[in-house]
Enzyme design. Structure first.
Site, mmCIF file in Angstrom:
data_model
loop_
_atom_site.group_PDB
_atom_site.id
_atom_site.type_symbol
_atom_site.label_atom_id
_atom_site.label_comp_id
_atom_site.label_asym_id
_atom_site.label_seq_id
_atom_site.Cartn_x
_atom_site.Cartn_y
_atom_site.Cartn_z
ATOM 1 N N TYR A 268 40.903 38.190 87.578
ATOM 2 C CA TYR A 268 42.330 38.588 87.147
ATOM 3 C C TYR A 268 43.061 37.622 86.076
ATOM 4 O O TYR A 268 43.607 38.022 85.103
ATOM 5 C CB TYR A 268 43.242 39.011 88.336
ATOM 6 C CG TYR A 268 44.730 39.092 88.157
ATOM 7 C CD1 TYR A 268 45.076 40.126 87.498
ATOM 8 C CD2 TYR A 268 45.678 38.100 88.513
ATOM 9 C CE1 TYR A 268 46.570 40.478 87.125
ATOM 10 C CE2 TYR A 268 47.011 38.155 88.133
ATOM 11 C CZ TYR A 268 47.320 39.167 87.684
ATOM 12 O OH TYR A 268 48.929 39.360 87.346
ATOM 13 N N LYS B 166 44.208 37.625 82.174
ATOM 14 C CA LYS B 166 45.711 37.160 81.724
ATOM 15 C C LYS B 166 45.496 36.191 80.563
ATOM 16 O O LYS B 166 46.252 36.161 79.847
ATOM 17 C CB LYS B 166 46.446 36.870 82.974
ATOM 18 C CG LYS B 166 46.807 38.116 83.632
ATOM 19 C CD LYS B 166 47.760 38.942 83.176
ATOM 20 C CE LYS B 166 48.172 40.247 83.718
ATOM 21 N NZ LYS B 166 49.171 41.092 83.263
ATOM 22 N N SER C 65 50.280 35.434 84.028
ATOM 23 C CA SER C 65 50.376 35.044 85.533
ATOM 24 C C SER C 65 50.127 33.559 85.555
ATOM 25 O O SER C 65 49.589 32.609 84.799
ATOM 26 C CB SER C 65 49.576 35.836 86.126
ATOM 27 O OG SER C 65 49.196 35.346 87.220
HETATM 28 N N1 UFG Z 1 48.821 35.442 102.417
HETATM 29 C C1 UFG Z 1 48.263 35.326 103.968
HETATM 30 N N2 UFG Z 1 48.142 36.442 104.610
HETATM 31 C C2 UFG Z 1 48.509 37.827 104.064
HETATM 32 C C3 UFG Z 1 48.605 37.877 102.636
HETATM 33 C C4 UFG Z 1 48.872 36.501 101.904
HETATM 34 O O1 UFG Z 1 48.303 34.194 104.506
HETATM 35 O O2 UFG Z 1 48.170 38.809 104.582
HETATM 36 C C5 UFG Z 1 48.839 34.184 101.738
HETATM 37 C C6 UFG Z 1 47.964 34.144 100.630
HETATM 38 O O3 UFG Z 1 46.669 33.424 101.039
HETATM 39 C C7 UFG Z 1 48.962 33.137 99.676
HETATM 40 C C8 UFG Z 1 50.192 33.474 99.987
HETATM 41 O O4 UFG Z 1 50.308 34.429 101.260
HETATM 42 O O5 UFG Z 1 48.735 31.879 100.127
HETATM 43 C C9 UFG Z 1 50.808 34.421 98.908
HETATM 44 O O6 UFG Z 1 49.735 35.451 98.687
HETATM 45 P P1 UFG Z 1 50.173 36.761 97.769
HETATM 46 O O7 UFG Z 1 48.952 37.619 97.962
HETATM 47 O O8 UFG Z 1 51.389 37.309 98.270
HETATM 48 O O9 UFG Z 1 50.146 35.975 96.421
HETATM 49 P P2 UFG Z 1 49.400 35.167 95.759
HETATM 50 O O10 UFG Z 1 49.947 33.847 95.532
HETATM 51 O O11 UFG Z 1 47.812 35.406 95.928
HETATM 52 O O12 UFG Z 1 49.405 35.879 94.208
HETATM 53 C C10 UFG Z 1 50.503 35.661 93.271
HETATM 54 C C11 UFG Z 1 50.412 36.971 92.471
HETATM 55 C C12 UFG Z 1 49.214 37.018 91.701
HETATM 56 C C13 UFG Z 1 48.924 36.114 90.931
HETATM 57 C C14 UFG Z 1 48.695 34.863 91.948
HETATM 58 C C15 UFG Z 1 48.360 33.536 91.205
HETATM 59 O O13 UFG Z 1 50.725 37.929 93.211
HETATM 60 O O14 UFG Z 1 49.632 38.082 90.730
HETATM 61 O O15 UFG Z 1 50.035 34.654 92.445
HETATM 62 O O16 UFG Z 1 47.419 32.765 91.871
HETATM 63 F F1 UFG Z 1 47.589 36.053 90.323
#
Ligand code: UFG
Length: 347
Positions: free
Chosen positions: A139, A143, A115
């Protein structure tokens, strides 16, 4: 080849299994079905229900396994910080047991779902594989620990084990297939091929941006919370690199090919980022969802989410150079459209 896909009832694992079957491989799925879905296991794959560590000897000891694609994992960032034991056991202890079983049964190849969370808050963007690894949540730490364990096992194997860790950035979209492809029913009237969207994101606890935004468009939630509008980015919201699930799955096939050709680097372990190399802000993603769904999608600004880095964009030069990987879906609206078709098919 005969390949074992752990987590093959989950989002990433099921699509990888589908691509492997379509490429002519025999596939055994191992999944304990705690977060996966039995009906997501593609037709043609054999399903062994069980914990990876517990069934590894049974599955690998039968012989003839050419490789393992290890997707089974705990993967909720927020939960990992609250319940670290679940992640250190579920991700690290389980994978070490799998590595021991690979060694015991002389399985020569491993492709691991790593990841972008291994990097933490990057010093510069896009992120190359030799960037510092300073995960900001449990997490990501688990990884990274597994990547390190795989590197050690591969190096100590004297060439018996070749491995590739694929560091996923933001996986999105759904697997699409047309009638006539393996496992997809044919159009009974023989008219234009049906487009079947069969495998997508179906998490019981959904935390990912695109499926949550699409729930608003489906009327299943009122609005989408935007986690922070004061990030040091052009519009103040977090920037991520969205990669289509079918492109991600293809990279696993290419990694297996590289290993089968004996092209793994010295030490037997290769780490490759998988992303499109283009960043989209949270507001840009929401705008793409508005264009695709035609829904206004109300938003609400919320505090920053703990553990979120501001910008995560991949340099995928290594995957392109060493695996020959070329993502086919670089258009955000197209990725969202596939996710939308899947979401509507399940609503
Ligand atoms: N976000 C919002 N509102 C929401 C959900 C998400 O603003 O309701 C934002 C988050 O803060 C982030 C972006 O949208 O900035 C993307 O969020 P996601 O949860 O879709 O994905 P992440 O970037 O947090 O997570 C992904 C992978 C993880 C991994 C991570 C690395 O899904 O497995 O990238 O940081 F760990």
């Amino acid at each position: 080849m005969t390949l074992v896909v752990t987590g093959g009832a989950g989002y990433v694992g099921s699509v990888c299994a589908r691509h492997l079957l379509d490429a002519g491989h025999d596939v055994v799925v191992v999944d304990d079905l705690t977060t996966g879905h039995r009906d997501a296991v593609p037709d043609g794959a054999r399903l062994v229900v069980g914990d990876v560590a517990e069934v590894a000897d049974e599955v690998l000891g039968a012989g003839g396994v050419d490789g393992v694609v290890h997707c089974a994992a705990r993967s909720l960032v927020g939960e990992s910080t609250e319940q670290p034991a679940k992640y250190w056991h579920g991700n690290v202890v389980t994978t070490v047991a799998l590595l021991d079983a690979l060694r015991r049964h002389d399985v020569p190849r491993l492709v691991f779902s790593s990841s972008a969370a291994t990097y933490g808050e990057p010093e510069s963007s896009p992120i190359p594989e030799d960037a510092p690894t300073r995960p900001t949540n449990t997490y990501g730490a688990t990884k990274l620990a597994v990547d390190l364990a795989i590197a050690d096992y591969a190096a100590a194997s004297g060439g018996a084990l070749g491995a590739v860790s694929l560091r996923y950035f933001n996986v999105a979209g759904a697997h699409t297939a047309t009638t006539g492809a393996t496992g997809v029913p044919t159009d009974p009237d023989g008219r234009a091929p049906l487009r079947s969207v069969s495998l997508g994101e179906r998490h019981t606890v959904e935390t990912h941006l695109i499926p949550l935004v699409l729930q608003v468009a489906l009327g299943q939630r009122e609005e989408i919370a935007v986690y922070g509008d004061d990030w040091p980015t052009p519009d103040g919201t977090c920037v991520r690199d969205y990669i289509h699930i079918d492109d991600l799955a293809e990279a696993h096939l290419l990694a297996l090919d590289v290993l089968a050709r004996g092209e793994a680097p010295a030490g037997g372990h290769l780490v490759c980022n998988l992303g499109n190399g283009t960043g989209f802000s949270v507001l840009e993603v929401i705008e793409a969802c508005r264009r695709v769904t035609g829904h206004p999608i109300p938003t609400r600004t919320a505090p920053r989410r703990a553990g979120d880095p501001g910008v995560l964009v991949a340099s995928s030069a290594r995957a392109r150079d060493l695996l020959g990987w070329k993502p086919a879906h670089t258009d955000l609206d197209g990725i969202v459209a596939d996710a939308w078709a899947f979401a509507r098919s399940r609503a």
